[in-house]
Design a protein around this motif. Structure first.
Motif, mmCIF file in Angstrom:
data_model
loop_
_atom_site.group_PDB
_atom_site.id
_atom_site.type_symbol
_atom_site.label_atom_id
_atom_site.label_comp_id
_atom_site.label_asym_id
_atom_site.label_seq_id
_atom_site.Cartn_x
_atom_site.Cartn_y
_atom_site.Cartn_z
ATOM 1 N N ASP A 59 0.821 -1.211 0.000
ATOM 2 C CA ASP A 59 0.000 0.000 0.000
ATOM 3 C C ASP A 59 0.853 1.259 0.000
ATOM 4 N N GLU A 60 1.897 1.272 0.820
ATOM 5 C CA GLU A 60 2.753 2.458 0.896
ATOM 6 C C GLU A 60 3.528 2.679 -0.397
ATOM 7 N N MET A 61 4.023 1.611 -0.993
ATOM 8 C CA MET A 61 4.748 1.756 -2.260
ATOM 9 C C MET A 61 3.818 2.263 -3.360
ATOM 10 N N ARG A 62 2.607 1.735 -3.420
ATOM 11 C CA ARG A 62 1.651 2.198 -4.442
ATOM 12 C C ARG A 62 1.281 3.658 -4.219
ATOM 13 N N GLU A 63 1.125 4.026 -2.967
ATOM 14 C CA GLU A 63 0.821 5.414 -2.625
ATOM 15 C C GLU A 63 1.953 6.328 -3.110
ATOM 16 N N MET A 64 3.183 5.906 -2.898
ATOM 17 C CA MET A 64 4.324 6.709 -3.334
ATOM 18 C C MET A 64 4.430 6.757 -4.850
ATOM 19 N N GLN A 65 4.077 5.660 -5.516
ATOM 20 C CA GLN A 65 4.099 5.648 -6.979
ATOM 21 C C GLN A 65 3.113 6.674 -7.548
ATOM 22 N N ASP A 66 1.997 6.827 -6.856
ATOM 23 C CA ASP A 66 0.949 7.738 -7.319
ATOM 24 C C ASP A 66 1.130 9.163 -6.817
ATOM 25 N N ASP A 67 2.146 9.397 -5.982
ATOM 26 C CA ASP A 67 2.380 10.712 -5.391
ATOM 27 C C ASP A 67 2.682 11.726 -6.494
ATOM 28 N N PRO A 68 1.911 12.800 -6.545
ATOM 29 C CA PRO A 68 2.148 13.800 -7.588
ATOM 30 C C PRO A 68 3.380 14.668 -7.329
ATOM 31 N N THR A 69 3.982 14.543 -6.183
ATOM 32 C CA THR A 69 5.156 15.337 -5.837
ATOM 33 C C THR A 69 6.378 14.717 -6.500
ATOM 34 N N GLU A 70 6.741 15.233 -7.640
ATOM 35 C CA GLU A 70 7.816 14.622 -8.423
ATOM 36 C C GLU A 70 9.180 14.701 -7.761
ATOM 37 N N GLY A 71 9.428 15.697 -6.954
ATOM 38 C CA GLY A 71 10.740 15.863 -6.352
ATOM 39 C C GLY A 71 10.997 14.997 -5.140
ATOM 40 N N ARG A 72 9.974 14.334 -4.627
ATOM 41 C CA ARG A 72 10.134 13.507 -3.443
ATOM 42 C C ARG A 72 10.877 12.225 -3.816
ATOM 43 N N LEU A 73 12.001 11.991 -3.200
ATOM 44 C CA LEU A 73 12.889 10.893 -3.582
ATOM 45 C C LEU A 73 12.191 9.535 -3.580
ATOM 46 N N MET A 74 11.463 9.215 -2.540
ATOM 47 C CA MET A 74 10.840 7.894 -2.454
ATOM 48 C C MET A 74 9.796 7.710 -3.546
ATOM 49 N N SER A 75 9.117 8.765 -3.943
ATOM 50 C CA SER A 75 8.144 8.659 -5.036
ATOM 51 C C SER A 75 8.837 8.284 -6.337
ATOM 52 N N VAL A 76 9.982 8.884 -6.584
ATOM 53 C CA VAL A 76 10.748 8.581 -7.795
ATOM 54 C C VAL A 76 11.248 7.140 -7.742
ATOM 55 N N ILE A 77 11.770 6.725 -6.602
ATOM 56 C CA ILE A 77 12.278 5.359 -6.452
ATOM 57 C C ILE A 77 11.145 4.344 -6.621
ATOM 58 N N ALA A 78 10.010 4.594 -5.985
ATOM 59 C CA ALA A 78 8.881 3.652 -6.033
ATOM 60 C C ALA A 78 8.376 3.447 -7.451
ATOM 61 N N ARG A 79 8.405 4.487 -8.257
ATOM 62 C CA ARG A 79 7.932 4.368 -9.645
ATOM 63 C C ARG A 79 8.798 3.428 -10.470
ATOM 64 N N GLY A 80 10.005 3.124 -10.005
ATOM 65 C CA GLY A 80 10.905 2.243 -10.746
ATOM 66 C C GLY A 80 10.643 0.766 -10.555
ATOM 67 N N TYR A 81 9.721 0.406 -9.683
ATOM 68 C CA TYR A 81 9.454 -1.004 -9.398
ATOM 69 C C TYR A 81 8.134 -1.464 -10.009
ATOM 70 N N SER A 82 8.131 -2.678 -10.508
ATOM 71 C CA SER A 82 6.907 -3.286 -11.021
ATOM 72 C C SER A 82 6.085 -3.805 -9.839
ATOM 73 N N ASP A 83 4.825 -4.145 -10.097
ATOM 74 C CA ASP A 83 3.978 -4.719 -9.050
ATOM 75 C C ASP A 83 4.579 -6.022 -8.514
ATOM 76 N N ALA A 84 5.135 -6.840 -9.413
ATOM 77 C CA ALA A 84 5.732 -8.112 -8.991
ATOM 78 C C ALA A 84 6.949 -7.878 -8.083
ATOM 79 N N GLU A 85 7.762 -6.881 -8.407
ATOM 80 C CA GLU A 85 8.928 -6.578 -7.575
ATOM 81 C C GLU A 85 8.494 -6.071 -6.199
ATOM 82 N N ILE A 86 7.477 -5.236 -6.177
ATOM 83 C CA ILE A 86 6.967 -4.720 -4.904
ATOM 84 C C ILE A 86 6.418 -5.852 -4.051
#
Length: 97
Positions: A59-86
């Motif tokens: 849930d937290e990783m998906r929330e970060m993937q959807d975070d509109p704050t582009e400069g937030r480091l964890m949001s950028v990192i989370a977007r790099g993972y697939s659902d299977a990796e998460i």
């Protein structure tokens, strides 16, 4: 490819996570630079991943993937993972004490 390089570099920098599938260990090691080896952060203020419920991690990783704050480091990192990796990382961290 860039994510694989980053994960490998972080793995080399902080050491390996033992007793896991090599692919999951590589993914988990990418978290170690901030969240500590084996998901146990070196200082207060950072989330402990070891022992976190898999559903909470997902849930937290998906929330970060959807975070509109582009400069937030964890949001950028989370977007790099697939659902299977998460899901794989969630299961791995949930098993750690």
């Amino acid at each position: 490819m860039r994510r694989i390089f980053l994960a490998a570099a972080m793995c080399a920098a902080v050491g390996g996570v033992a007793n896991a599938d090599p692919d999951v260990r590589t993914l988990a090691n990418s978290c170690a630079i901030c969240h500590g080896t084996d998901g146990k952060p070196p200082r207060d203020g950072l989330d402990r991943l070891a022992g976190m419920r898999a559903s909470e991690f997902i849930d937290e990783m998906r929330e970060m993937q959807d975070d509109p704050t582009e400069g937030r480091l964890m949001s950028v990192i989370a977007r790099g993972y697939s659902d299977a990796e998460i899901r794989a990382m969630a299961a791995y961290f949930a098993k750690l004490p």
